[in-house]
Design a protein around this motif. Structure first.
Motif, PDB file in Angstrom:
ATOM      1  N   ASP A  61     -75.694 -36.646   3.087  1.00  0.00           N
ATOM      2  CA  ASP A  61     -74.840 -35.639   2.456  1.00  0.00           C
ATOM      3  C   ASP A  61     -75.639 -34.805   1.466  1.00  0.00           C
ATOM      4  OD1 ASP A  61     -72.198 -34.519   1.994  1.00  0.00           O
ATOM      5  OD2 ASP A  61     -72.254 -35.496   0.037  1.00  0.00           O
ATOM      6  N   PRO A  62     -75.504 -33.452   1.490  1.00  0.00           N
ATOM      7  CA  PRO A  62     -76.222 -32.591   0.557  1.00  0.00           C
ATOM      8  C   PRO A  62     -75.305 -31.952  -0.487  1.00  0.00           C
ATOM      9  CG  PRO A  62     -75.674 -31.336   2.507  1.00  0.00           C
ATOM     10  CD  PRO A  62     -75.001 -32.691   2.651  1.00  0.00           C
ATOM     11  N   ALA A  63     -75.911 -31.463  -1.554  1.00  0.00           N
ATOM     12  CA  ALA A  63     -75.249 -30.622  -2.550  1.00  0.00           C
ATOM     13  C   ALA A  63     -76.250 -29.567  -2.991  1.00  0.00           C
ATOM     14  CB  ALA A  63     -74.767 -31.450  -3.737  1.00  0.00           C
ATOM     15  N   ARG A  73     -85.554 -20.791  -7.628  1.00  0.00           N
ATOM     16  CA  ARG A  73     -85.950 -22.180  -7.865  1.00  0.00           C
ATOM     17  C   ARG A  73     -84.742 -23.110  -7.824  1.00  0.00           C
ATOM     18  NH1 ARG A  73     -89.776 -23.008 -12.843  1.00  0.00           N
ATOM     19  NH2 ARG A  73     -90.000 -25.008 -11.729  1.00  0.00           N
ATOM     20  N   SER A  74     -83.716 -22.706  -7.122  1.00  0.00           N
ATOM     21  CA  SER A  74     -82.554 -23.569  -6.921  1.00  0.00           C
ATOM     22  C   SER A  74     -82.948 -24.767  -6.071  1.00  0.00           C
ATOM     23  CB  SER A  74     -81.423 -22.786  -6.270  1.00  0.00           C
ATOM     24  OG  SER A  74     -81.002 -21.718  -7.119  1.00  0.00           O
ATOM     25  N   LEU A  75     -82.096 -25.784  -6.067  1.00  0.00           N
ATOM     26  CA  LEU A  75     -82.437 -27.061  -5.456  1.00  0.00           C
ATOM     27  C   LEU A  75     -81.325 -27.558  -4.544  1.00  0.00           C
ATOM     28  CD1 LEU A  75     -83.723 -28.803  -8.709  1.00  0.00           C
ATOM     29  CD2 LEU A  75     -85.166 -27.850  -6.892  1.00  0.00           C
ATOM     30  N   VAL A  76     -81.699 -28.387  -3.595  1.00  0.00           N
ATOM     31  CA  VAL A  76     -80.750 -29.122  -2.765  1.00  0.00           C
ATOM     32  C   VAL A  76     -80.952 -30.606  -3.055  1.00  0.00           C
ATOM     33  CG1 VAL A  76     -80.061 -29.734  -0.415  1.00  0.00           C
ATOM     34  CG2 VAL A  76     -80.659 -27.357  -0.982  1.00  0.00           C
ATOM     35  N   VAL A  77     -79.889 -31.264  -3.496  1.00  0.00           N
ATOM     36  CA  VAL A  77     -79.908 -32.701  -3.751  1.00  0.00           C
ATOM     37  C   VAL A  77     -79.212 -33.375  -2.579  1.00  0.00           C
ATOM     38  CG1 VAL A  77     -79.265 -34.534  -5.361  1.00  0.00           C
ATOM     39  CG2 VAL A  77     -79.766 -32.226  -6.226  1.00  0.00           C
ATOM     40  N   ALA A  78     -79.834 -34.398  -2.003  1.00  0.00           N
ATOM     41  CA  ALA A  78     -79.298 -34.976  -0.775  1.00  0.00           C
ATOM     42  C   ALA A  78     -79.471 -36.493  -0.771  1.00  0.00           C
ATOM     43  CB  ALA A  78     -79.994 -34.373   0.447  1.00  0.00           C
ATOM     44  N   THR A  79     -78.506 -37.170  -0.163  1.00  0.00           N
ATOM     45  CA  THR A  79     -78.576 -38.627  -0.080  1.00  0.00           C
ATOM     46  C   THR A  79     -79.344 -39.057   1.171  1.00  0.00           C
ATOM     47  OG1 THR A  79     -76.445 -38.744   1.086  1.00  0.00           O
ATOM     48  CG2 THR A  79     -76.404 -38.943  -1.317  1.00  0.00           C
ATOM     49  N   LYS A  81     -79.219 -42.634   1.943  1.00  0.00           N
ATOM     50  CA  LYS A  81     -78.717 -44.002   2.079  1.00  0.00           C
ATOM     51  C   LYS A  81     -79.673 -44.991   1.407  1.00  0.00           C
ATOM     52  CE  LYS A  81     -75.751 -42.816   5.932  1.00  0.00           C
ATOM     53  NZ  LYS A  81     -75.412 -43.010   7.357  1.00  0.00           N
ATOM     54  N   GLU A  82     -80.180 -45.988   2.123  1.00  0.00           N
ATOM     55  CA  GLU A  82     -81.066 -46.951   1.458  1.00  0.00           C
ATOM     56  C   GLU A  82     -82.345 -46.286   0.960  1.00  0.00           C
ATOM     57  OE1 GLU A  82     -81.827 -50.700   3.345  1.00  0.00           O
ATOM     58  OE2 GLU A  82     -79.778 -50.849   4.119  1.00  0.00           O
ATOM     59  N   GLY A  83     -82.626 -45.098   1.446  1.00  0.00           N
ATOM     60  CA  GLY A  83     -83.776 -44.334   0.963  1.00  0.00           C
ATOM     61  C   GLY A  83     -83.527 -43.642  -0.354  1.00  0.00           C
ATOM     62  N   GLY A  84     -82.296 -43.725  -0.915  1.00  0.00           N
ATOM     63  CA  GLY A  84     -82.003 -43.157  -2.222  1.00  0.00           C
ATOM     64  C   GLY A  84     -81.627 -41.692  -2.172  1.00  0.00           C
ATOM     65  N   LEU A  85     -82.206 -40.902  -3.068  1.00  0.00           N
ATOM     66  CA  LEU A  85     -81.949 -39.473  -3.160  1.00  0.00           C
ATOM     67  C   LEU A  85     -83.214 -38.689  -2.845  1.00  0.00           C
ATOM     68  CD1 LEU A  85     -79.845 -38.846  -6.415  1.00  0.00           C
ATOM     69  CD2 LEU A  85     -79.100 -38.526  -4.057  1.00  0.00           C
ATOM     70  N   ARG A  86     -83.018 -37.500  -2.271  1.00  0.00           N
ATOM     71  CA  ARG A  86     -84.105 -36.558  -2.083  1.00  0.00           C
ATOM     72  C   ARG A  86     -83.691 -35.234  -2.735  1.00  0.00           C
ATOM     73  NH1 ARG A  86     -85.773 -40.798  -0.485  1.00  0.00           N
ATOM     74  NH2 ARG A  86     -86.983 -41.231   1.410  1.00  0.00           N
ATOM     75  N   ASN A 114     -74.587 -42.797  -0.553  1.00  0.00           N
ATOM     76  CA  ASN A 114     -73.825 -42.272   0.579  1.00  0.00           C
ATOM     77  C   ASN A 114     -73.514 -40.779   0.444  1.00  0.00           C
ATOM     78  OD1 ASN A 114     -72.808 -43.892   2.959  1.00  0.00           O
ATOM     79  ND2 ASN A 114     -71.057 -42.555   2.590  1.00  0.00           N
ATOM     80  N   ASN A 115     -72.758 -40.393  -0.577  1.00  0.00           N
ATOM     81  CA  ASN A 115     -72.376 -38.990  -0.758  1.00  0.00           C
ATOM     82  C   ASN A 115     -72.773 -38.506  -2.144  1.00  0.00           C
ATOM     83  OD1 ASN A 115     -71.055 -39.468   1.726  1.00  0.00           O
ATOM     84  ND2 ASN A 115     -69.524 -37.927   1.249  1.00  0.00           N
ATOM     85  N   VAL A 116     -72.917 -37.196  -2.282  1.00  0.00           N
ATOM     86  CA  VAL A 116     -73.331 -36.610  -3.545  1.00  0.00           C
ATOM     87  C   VAL A 116     -72.548 -35.326  -3.793  1.00  0.00           C
ATOM     88  CG1 VAL A 116     -75.232 -35.292  -2.505  1.00  0.00           C
ATOM     89  CG2 VAL A 116     -75.336 -35.901  -4.936  1.00  0.00           C
TER      90      VAL A 116
END
Length: 434
Positions: A61-63, A73-79, A81-86, A114-116
């Motif tokens: 899931d992204p935000a 310089r905006s960002l995408v925060v994404a889940t 799962k067991e890999g955490g956040l990117r 899972n979701n963000v």
């Protein structure tokens, strides 16, 4: 989330379709998709793999966070799962990777993001801060990160209150069963200025409203305001009762959710049922605004194959969504119009509904995200999506849509390979307006 054991066996599903009466028909995945316009991604993130070599990372899931001072310089925060956040930049390049926290003991379930979603301008430590909030399904908690592009070590800093309690579970044994915090949408009540997280429970139909609270130490916790259970059984027009086929003990869960900030309306995607519209404060009566095609089709769970086999009998579903209904996101236009976008995971399409609740959230069309080139594929089996209708510098002056790709190519056919696709929002508008 993809549920391979919930998928109707294709041969049995075909028989069920043949038995349906005229009218809205159950369709196999892919039905009608070719008739929808296609948009193409401009960029994609590096692939994530759900194996030990890839850190058990699985895109979900992204935000989208807009840097008001420097939109480029905006960002995408994404889940993952067991890999955490990117965290990615607008070129889909990795900026920061955050590991999911471990469980309290080596035998406990590991963290699993899972979701963000985002909260803007929450007062924290005497200052206003933008926050990324995620569900940690593995530990049944919310994790909260302050967003600051100038922060040393990366734009995200963990500000979760260490005293934050499990969202649904009474103890670690219950957490390990993984009926835990799952889907997520944030909401700031304009009347009070208070910020909330709406959280769904895995393998249950429960939604919880949690108020986000700031501590004196500049951390973020939460407290439960109320819960609501969506239906898990449904009365059909022929007088029978129906529940979606699932593994024994499971109820139809919700994952994709979004709140319309203009009217405080929550849209919640009950994966094997359809899209609900209800008040974000979880009061009042929910209304099912659209159903998946499979709604009402009887099914029996086969333990040997871990599949649901469809029986003969009528279905009473809609015509636009093929289970699972997944990532919901809101395209807000400047004039107050816009669309609710929903991922129809079963046929790799996206459905658009009018935001106007007075008009019944009428269906306005749909689109697919397809390959832009031999090396830049489209989106299949999409879990999560996020849209932002704001100019994001030279790369995305029309705004941005980010969608998860649940079946990135090329792959080896065995390892789950996923990523996120970046789509120019102007192309989406053209597809819906055309």
């Amino acid at each position: 989330m993809r549920h391979p054991f919930r998928r109707l066996a294709v041969s049995a599903l075909t028989l069920a379709v043949a038995a349906l009466p005229a009218g809205p028909a159950l369709a196999r995945p892919g039905h009608g998709a070719a008739a929808l316009p296609a948009v193409h991604p401009r960029a994609e993130t590096a692939p994530l793999t759900d194996d030990e070599a890839g850190g058990n990372a699985d895109a979900d899931d992204p935000a989208i966070w807009r840097n008001a001072a420097q939109p480029d310089r905006s960002l995408v925060v994404a889940t993952a799962k067991e890999g955490g956040l990117r965290v990615y930049d607008l070129d889909a390049r990795l900026v920061q990777s955050i590991a999911a926290p471990a469980g309290p003991t080596p035998d406990a379930a590991p963290g699993r993001f899972n979701n963000v979603d985002l909260v803007q301008g929450m007062k924290l430590g005497g200052h206003r801060a933008d926050l990324a909030v995620t569900t940690d399904r593995g530990n049944d908690r919310l994790r909260v990160y302050r967003i600051d592009p100038a922060a040393p070590g990366g734009p995200l800093t963990d500000v979760t209150d260490p005293a934050a309690a499990p969202v649904f579970s009474a103890g670690q044994a219950e957490i390990d069963e993984q009926r835990t915090a799952y889907g997520l949408a944030t909401w700031t009540d304009r009347a009070t200025g208070r910020s909330y997280a709406l959280v769904s429970r895995r393998e249950r139909s429960t939604l919880a409203l949690l108020e986000l609270t700031a501590t004196a130490a500049g951390r973020v916790g939460y407290r439960e305001v109320r819960t609501l259970d969506l239906p898990s059984a449904f009365r059909l027009p022929d007088g029978t009762s129906w529940s979606p086929c699932a593994e024994p003990g499971e109820l139809p869960q919700v994952e994709g959710m979004v709140v319309d900030p203009d009217n405080g309306v929550l849209y919640a995607g009950q994966e094997d049922v359809g899209i609900w519209r209800l008040r974000a404060d979880l009061t009042g009566t929910p209304r099912l605004l659209d159903k998946v095609r499979e709604y009402g089709v009887p099914g029996t769970y086969d333990e040997s194959t871990e599949e649901c086999v469809a029986g003969a009998g009528p279905g009473y579903g809609g015509t636009r969504l093929t289970a699972d209904v997944e990532g919901l996101t809101l395209l807000q236009e400047d004039d107050g119009d816009g669309y609710l976008l929903a991922s129809s995971q079963g046929d790799d399409t996206f459905a658009a509904y009018d935001r106007e609740t007075g008009e019944g959230n009428e269906y306005e069309g749909g689109f697919r995200v397809t390959a832009a080139s031999a090396t830049l594929d489209g989106s299949e089996e999409c879990d999560g999506a996020a849209v932002l209708n704001r100019p994001l510098g030279s790369r995305y002056p029309n705004g941005l849509l980010v969608v998860q790709d649940g079946h990135d190519t090329p792959g080896d056919g065995e390892t789950a390979v996923t990523d996120f696709k970046f789509v120019d929002l102007g192309d989406v508008r053209d597809a819906l307006d055309g």
